[in-house]
Write a protein that holds these residues in place. Structure first.
Motif, short mmCIF file in Angstrom:
data_model
loop_
_atom_site.label_atom_id
_atom_site.label_comp_id
_atom_site.label_asym_id
_atom_site.label_seq_id
_atom_site.Cartn_x
_atom_site.Cartn_y
_atom_site.Cartn_z
N LEU A 176 -17.44 -38.34 -54.61
CA LEU A 176 -16.26 -38.79 -54.91
C LEU A 176 -15.23 -38.18 -54.04
CD1 LEU A 176 -14.57 -40.28 -57.24
CD2 LEU A 176 -14.42 -38.28 -58.34
N THR A 177 -14.51 -38.91 -53.37
CA THR A 177 -13.54 -38.44 -52.16
C THR A 177 -12.27 -38.36 -53.00
OG1 THR A 177 -14.88 -39.27 -50.32
CG2 THR A 177 -12.31 -38.62 -49.96
N VAL A 178 -11.90 -37.08 -53.07
CA VAL A 178 -10.53 -36.86 -53.76
C VAL A 178 -9.50 -35.95 -52.96
CG1 VAL A 178 -11.65 -36.66 -55.79
CG2 VAL A 178 -11.48 -34.77 -54.52
N THR A 179 -8.29 -36.28 -53.23
CA THR A 179 -7.27 -35.52 -52.70
C THR A 179 -6.45 -34.35 -53.70
OG1 THR A 179 -6.86 -37.65 -51.41
CG2 THR A 179 -4.82 -36.01 -51.49
N VAL A 180 -6.06 -33.35 -52.84
CA VAL A 180 -5.55 -32.47 -54.00
C VAL A 180 -3.95 -33.08 -53.79
CG1 VAL A 180 -4.46 -29.90 -53.58
CG2 VAL A 180 -6.76 -30.53 -52.77
N GLU A 255 -6.50 -20.03 -52.52
CA GLU A 255 -6.79 -19.14 -51.29
C GLU A 255 -8.28 -19.17 -51.05
OE1 GLU A 255 -5.33 -15.19 -52.44
OE2 GLU A 255 -3.28 -16.12 -52.81
N ALA A 256 -9.05 -19.21 -51.93
CA ALA A 256 -10.36 -19.02 -51.69
C ALA A 256 -10.91 -20.16 -50.91
CB ALA A 256 -11.37 -19.05 -52.92
N LEU A 257 -10.44 -21.41 -51.22
CA LEU A 257 -10.93 -22.51 -50.19
C LEU A 257 -9.79 -23.08 -49.23
CD1 LEU A 257 -12.95 -22.49 -52.41
CD2 LEU A 257 -12.96 -24.86 -52.68
N GLY A 258 -8.66 -22.25 -49.31
CA GLY A 258 -7.63 -22.65 -48.03
C GLY A 258 -7.06 -24.12 -48.52
N LEU A 259 -6.85 -24.31 -49.77
CA LEU A 259 -6.48 -25.87 -50.29
C LEU A 259 -4.91 -25.80 -50.01
CD1 LEU A 259 -8.56 -26.23 -53.23
CD2 LEU A 259 -9.22 -27.15 -51.06
N ARG A 260 -4.57 -26.96 -49.68
CA ARG A 260 -3.09 -27.32 -49.55
C ARG A 260 -2.94 -28.98 -50.02
NH1 ARG A 260 0.24 -25.06 -44.72
NH2 ARG A 260 1.38 -27.00 -45.47
N PRO A 261 -1.78 -29.07 -50.63
CA PRO A 261 -1.47 -30.40 -51.19
C PRO A 261 -1.85 -31.35 -50.06
CG PRO A 261 0.21 -29.01 -51.77
CD PRO A 261 -0.59 -28.39 -50.80
N GLY A 262 -2.44 -32.75 -50.30
CA GLY A 262 -2.88 -33.48 -49.55
C GLY A 262 -4.31 -33.58 -48.77
N ASP A 263 -4.76 -32.23 -48.87
CA ASP A 263 -6.19 -31.99 -48.46
C ASP A 263 -7.21 -33.09 -49.15
OD1 ASP A 263 -5.34 -30.21 -46.69
OD2 ASP A 263 -5.99 -28.39 -47.91
N GLU A 264 -8.15 -33.71 -48.36
CA GLU A 264 -9.19 -34.34 -48.87
C GLU A 264 -10.49 -33.42 -49.20
OE1 GLU A 264 -10.18 -38.00 -47.29
OE2 GLU A 264 -8.60 -39.10 -48.21
N LEU A 265 -11.19 -33.72 -50.31
CA LEU A 265 -12.31 -32.99 -50.18
C LEU A 265 -13.35 -34.06 -50.99
CD1 LEU A 265 -11.91 -31.90 -53.52
CD2 LEU A 265 -10.97 -29.93 -52.24
N VAL A 266 -14.76 -33.72 -50.91
CA VAL A 266 -15.81 -34.64 -51.44
C VAL A 266 -16.31 -33.62 -52.43
CG1 VAL A 266 -17.63 -36.14 -51.09
CG2 VAL A 266 -16.12 -35.82 -49.42
N LEU A 267 -16.49 -34.45 -53.85
CA LEU A 267 -17.25 -33.88 -54.69
C LEU A 267 -18.77 -34.64 -54.81
CD1 LEU A 267 -14.68 -33.66 -57.77
CD2 LEU A 267 -15.25 -32.18 -56.20
N ARG A 268 -19.88 -33.70 -54.60
CA ARG A 268 -21.21 -34.38 -54.87
C ARG A 268 -22.01 -33.25 -55.54
NH1 ARG A 268 -22.02 -36.66 -49.99
NH2 ARG A 268 -20.19 -36.11 -48.63
N PRO A 269 -23.10 -34.01 -55.71
CA PRO A 269 -24.08 -33.29 -56.49
C PRO A 269 -24.73 -31.94 -55.70
CG PRO A 269 -24.78 -35.53 -56.75
CD PRO A 269 -23.63 -35.41 -55.77
N ALA A 270 -24.84 -31.00 -56.09
CA ALA A 270 -25.21 -29.93 -55.30
C ALA A 270 -26.85 -30.32 -55.00
CB ALA A 270 -25.14 -28.65 -55.92
#
Lengths: 286, 286, 286
Positions: A176-180, A255-270
């Motif tokens: 699932l591709t999501v946006t912060v 801070e841990a992941l360096g996330l900022r608004p607008g960043d895209e990330l993907v949630l998938r099964p480990a």
């Protein structure tokens, strides 16, 4: 008759007297109106963050007048407006730049709208850069005292109001591709997805998740609250606005992941592969 | 009957709408209740700093309902509680994690306590991460309107409440070992000691003091206020909560000495030796 | 009789409970008085910034009691005072260090003043470092309830009040030398000049301006609002307090030009020479 309560949200910040002067103007016009500050800490000019905060807040506020000012285009052609919505006769007052749209939509849609630049309730002279003080606050106060919208400005077509549409989560390639959408003050990152999006993307709730960002993967677990994972570990949870969000227990996901608004990330099964621990290092918080 | 006033302290900060949404929930339940924001600037998750701020503030507030939320364990096994205390029938509402303990103790101790997780006044559904909005604020508002504690939750033993104990100053080796409890926004450092501790440690009030931290010594004077020492100099004074504190006149003791909460330092009589000026350089502020 | 409203401005910041405790003290003394927070974000100890914010705000507030605390000399010989002014019977309460002077002057001058150190309305014991809580807030609340000034303290000569004079703009060498009074939270820089000063300095309103600071020149335009120049460009405009100010559309003038309060700069007509683009690079915002 008593004045209706007025909620107030802006990006005026705490350093200057901008929000305070608006509160003062309201108190002059409507001394009995209760003012409820929602926040003045919206990042400067961040219409989207303001829109989300407003839409998330209003269902919890008393029905009344809802003043909202995040207004990078102040004094230009964007319209100052007041909008009556279907639910509980609430009225929103602010710039027509999308800031109020998600709240309007969530509360049933607009039923009446007026343009305020020539409002008889405005303070004269109207400055070019502080419509909060000179237009929005006095109009909101007058409406809280009982003024009808047609008395406050010129009728406009509710369908002409500016809309703000948030990006949608996308199920793709087994994830699932999501946006912060934003990062809150605790460092938790709100995502543009809901629990049902995980189901639709066939991400099993009982398995560890991988959060992929910029080529690196981080192990996470689905949890109900921060304490459902160990201190320093990443949790994907449903936040208090029913959005999926990322947090680090007793730490900052941002801070841990360096996330900022607008960043895209993907949630998938480990993966369950042997090399998982190498690719999914423990996230640490300070 | 009029609603009791509600004071409100949290670590929600100014960036987000968390505190504002709680104020909104209160206004829905108890439109007439006056809400007095004590501060929402407690450092995130810093239960000890919140506990000190609450205990220092309550003696100056009207008696009423005292809402306090610094809650790193939200949604886990820590209990949400309301506690009635001996003095003036005040009621404190918040997490049972020690946050409220120093205030409870200072105001005469608990006389009645209830657990709130199933409170009939909570908002449903209760989110896992925002009990301020869903549990504490609506319960506080209901109590401000006159609800009795047994109506708000299940009775628990007041003696079972979590306690928070601050470290004690220690007279030792010709000095007084103290801990920095917190640093305020001016850079003044509050210590876990009172004027009588100086007397007990036989530190003469009319002689310069040495403040020893991490091997280096700084000359200070006992004073009544900042202006009792020259600009840029260090003063040990009794602060407005009757704690000893360190300040630099027109500067920041925290920056000058690199102080952080939890740091230990030793107050001792300054030497009168010839090498004093070398070991006690002037503290400068910017 | 109803209590008068109380406005409140300070440099107490949002991190600590200082402003909240003052609000609590007011609520104990005058439960019905409306408190309007103007701002508590004045930079620490910055009497001049506080004075400007107060003078700019009061014309927009209801007439009442105006509490103001920026007080680096707390506990020393500076006097705590209450001052009644000519307009609308307003009363200002705070330290006599110039903080209140521009507001007093703008609203018609002082007509009565009292010194408060022995006020019967103070809290005892008075701490040496927190007169906001122990002197100013309870006195302001008592006056809001109707106490006359002679009941609140010892009469002093209004002419003896400390004055604060802002630097004046200077027309010189074909330009106008101005000082940055303060920078607001958006990065806009307020100048000690008004539109008429441009006219007096014979700066043509229809020509580009050059802003000279520290040897470098930046092209600007006179505009009514931010959007009158392209994104990232510099605009000189009349701000909502009718001062000239510098802004970058959707950016920060302070960051772009490295401006800080107290900086001097020169406004002059931009050259029409061929090399202008080289000497007047585009200002960028991030």
């Amino acid at each position: 008759v008593a004045a209706r309560p007025i909620t107030f949200l802006s990006d005026y910040g705490a350093d200057d007297e901008f929000a305070g002067v608006c509160r003062a103007v309201i108190a002059r016009v409507a001394p009995e109106a209760r003012v409820i500050d929602l926040t003045h800490g919206v990042p400067r000019h961040d219409v989207r963050r303001g829109a989300i905060a407003l839409a998330d807040s209003l269902p919890y506020t008393p029905a009344g007048v809802h003043l909202a000012v995040v207004d990078p285009g102040v004094g230009t052609e964007r319209r100052p407006v007041a909008v009556r919505i279907a639910t509980e006769d609430r009225v929103l007052v602010g710039p027509d730049n999308g800031l109020m749209w998600p709240a309007i939509e969530e509360l049933g849609g607009p039923v009446e709208a007026v343009e305020l630049s020539g409002s008889r309730f405005r303070l004269e002279p109207v400055s070019a850069t502080f419509h909060g003080r000179d237009v929005f606050a006095p109009v909101a106060a007058a409406i809280a005292l009982g003024a009808a919208l047609p008395d406050a400005g010129n009728a406009i077509e509710p369908g002409s109001l500016s809309r703000l549409v948030l990006p949608a989560a996308r199920p793709e390639r087994g994830g699932l591709t999501v946006t912060v959408l934003y990062v809150d003050g605790y460092g938790n990152a709100a995502l543009n997805a809901r629990a049902e999006d995980l189901v639709a993307a066939e991400l099993p709730p009982d398995r560890p998740l991988a959060v992929e960002i910029g080529g690196s993967q981080h192990e996470a677990r689905l949890g109900r609250t921060f304490g459902d994972v160990a201190v320093g570990r990443l949790v994907v949870y449903e936040d208090s606005s029913r959005r999926l969000a990322l947090a680090v227990n007793r730490g900052s996901a941002s801070e841990a992941l360096g996330l900022r608004p607008g960043d895209e990330l993907v949630l998938r099964p480990a993966d369950d592969g042997a090399d998982q621990s190498r690719r999914s290092p423990r996230v640490r918080s300070d």
